[in-house]
Design a protein around this motif. Structure first.
Motif, PDB file in Angstrom:
ATOM      1  N   MET A   6     -90.682  53.679 -32.296  1.00  0.00           N
ATOM      2  CA  MET A   6     -90.265  54.956 -32.859  1.00  0.00           C
ATOM      3  C   MET A   6     -91.360  55.546 -33.744  1.00  0.00           C
ATOM      4  O   MET A   6     -91.630  56.734 -33.688  1.00  0.00           O
ATOM      5  N   ASP A   9     -94.232  56.600 -31.104  1.00  0.00           N
ATOM      6  CA  ASP A   9     -93.933  57.650 -30.132  1.00  0.00           C
ATOM      7  C   ASP A   9     -93.080  58.782 -30.688  1.00  0.00           C
ATOM      8  O   ASP A   9     -92.989  59.834 -30.075  1.00  0.00           O
ATOM      9  N   ASP A  11     -89.673  58.645 -31.188  1.00  0.00           N
ATOM     10  CA  ASP A  11     -88.273  58.265 -31.048  1.00  0.00           C
ATOM     11  C   ASP A  11     -88.120  57.127 -30.062  1.00  0.00           C
ATOM     12  O   ASP A  11     -89.083  56.698 -29.439  1.00  0.00           O
ATOM     13  N   PHE A  12     -86.908  56.629 -29.966  1.00  0.00           N
ATOM     14  CA  PHE A  12     -86.602  55.479 -29.127  1.00  0.00           C
ATOM     15  C   PHE A  12     -85.123  55.574 -28.795  1.00  0.00           C
ATOM     16  O   PHE A  12     -84.369  56.232 -29.509  1.00  0.00           O
ATOM     17  N   ALA A  30     -89.595  56.235 -25.458  1.00  0.00           N
ATOM     18  CA  ALA A  30     -89.514  57.682 -25.657  1.00  0.00           C
ATOM     19  C   ALA A  30     -89.960  58.486 -24.441  1.00  0.00           C
ATOM     20  O   ALA A  30     -89.386  59.527 -24.137  1.00  0.00           O
ATOM     21  N   HIS A  84     -79.756  57.196 -30.167  1.00  0.00           N
ATOM     22  CA  HIS A  84     -81.065  57.830 -30.281  1.00  0.00           C
ATOM     23  C   HIS A  84     -81.620  57.527 -31.669  1.00  0.00           C
ATOM     24  O   HIS A  84     -81.082  57.958 -32.679  1.00  0.00           O
ATOM     25  N   PHE A  86     -84.499  57.999 -34.252  1.00  0.00           N
ATOM     26  CA  PHE A  86     -85.675  58.763 -34.658  1.00  0.00           C
ATOM     27  C   PHE A  86     -85.513  59.193 -36.107  1.00  0.00           C
ATOM     28  O   PHE A  86     -84.440  59.090 -36.686  1.00  0.00           O
ATOM     29  N   ARG A  95     -85.860  65.740 -31.012  1.00  0.00           N
ATOM     30  CA  ARG A  95     -86.788  64.660 -30.681  1.00  0.00           C
ATOM     31  C   ARG A  95     -87.644  64.365 -31.901  1.00  0.00           C
ATOM     32  O   ARG A  95     -87.901  65.232 -32.737  1.00  0.00           O
TER      33      ARG A  95
END
Length: 120
Positions: A6, A9, A11-12, A30, A84, A86, A95
Motif C-alpha cells: 500500500m 503502490d 492501495d491494496f 493495486a 480496500h 489505502f 484510490r
C-alpha cells in the motif's frame, strides 16, 4: 506485506472468499484493481471502482495478470466482499497515492542534474 504494498503502490485489496466452511482473504495488488492500460473513467466508474449516485463503492473490477503482464478475465467483486486498504488524503478519494509521490519529482531533478553534469 500488504502495508508495504500500500505504501509503495498507493492501495491494496483483499477479496473475502469462502472455501468450504472457512472464510479466506485473497490478496489483490493495486495494479490488478482496474486495468491500468484502460483510461475510461466515467461518472460511475473510477480506476476500477464502480460507484453509485452517492459516491459509494458498489463493486471493484479485479483482473488476473499473466506472466507476460497482460490483464484479462476481469471479475466484478461486490463492495461488501472487498476490503480496500489505502490512506486517503481527501474524503472523496477512491484510490490511494504512493508514499513516494513527494520524492519522485526531486529524484527526477537529481537524475537530470547528474545527467547534465556528466554531459558538461
Amino acid at each position: 506485506m500488504c502495508h508495504m504494498s500500500m505504501r509503495r503502490d498507493g492501495d491494496f485489496g483483499f477479496v473475502l472468499v469462502t472455501h468450504g466452511d472457512t472464510l479466506k482473504l485473497q490478496c489483490v495488488e493495486a495494479d490488478r484493481i482496474g486495468n491500468p492500460h484502460q483510461f475510461k473513467n466515467t461518472d460511475n466508474y473510477i480506476s476500477g471502482i464502480t460507484i453509485n449516485d452517492y459516491g459509494q463503492p458498489v463493486s471493484y473490477k479485479v483482473y488476473k495478470r499473466t506472466i507476460t503482464g497482460q490483464y484479462k478475465e476481469p471479475v466484478d467483486v461486490k463492495a461488501g466482499s472487498f476490503i480496500h486498504y489505502f490512506d486517503p488524503l481527501r474524503c472523496d478519494q477512491y484510490r490511494g497515492v504512493t508514499a513516494f509521490d513527494t520524492a519522485v519529482g526531486h529524484a527526477r531533478d537529481l537524475y537530470d542534474l547528474l545527467k547534465m553534469e556528466k554531459m558538461a
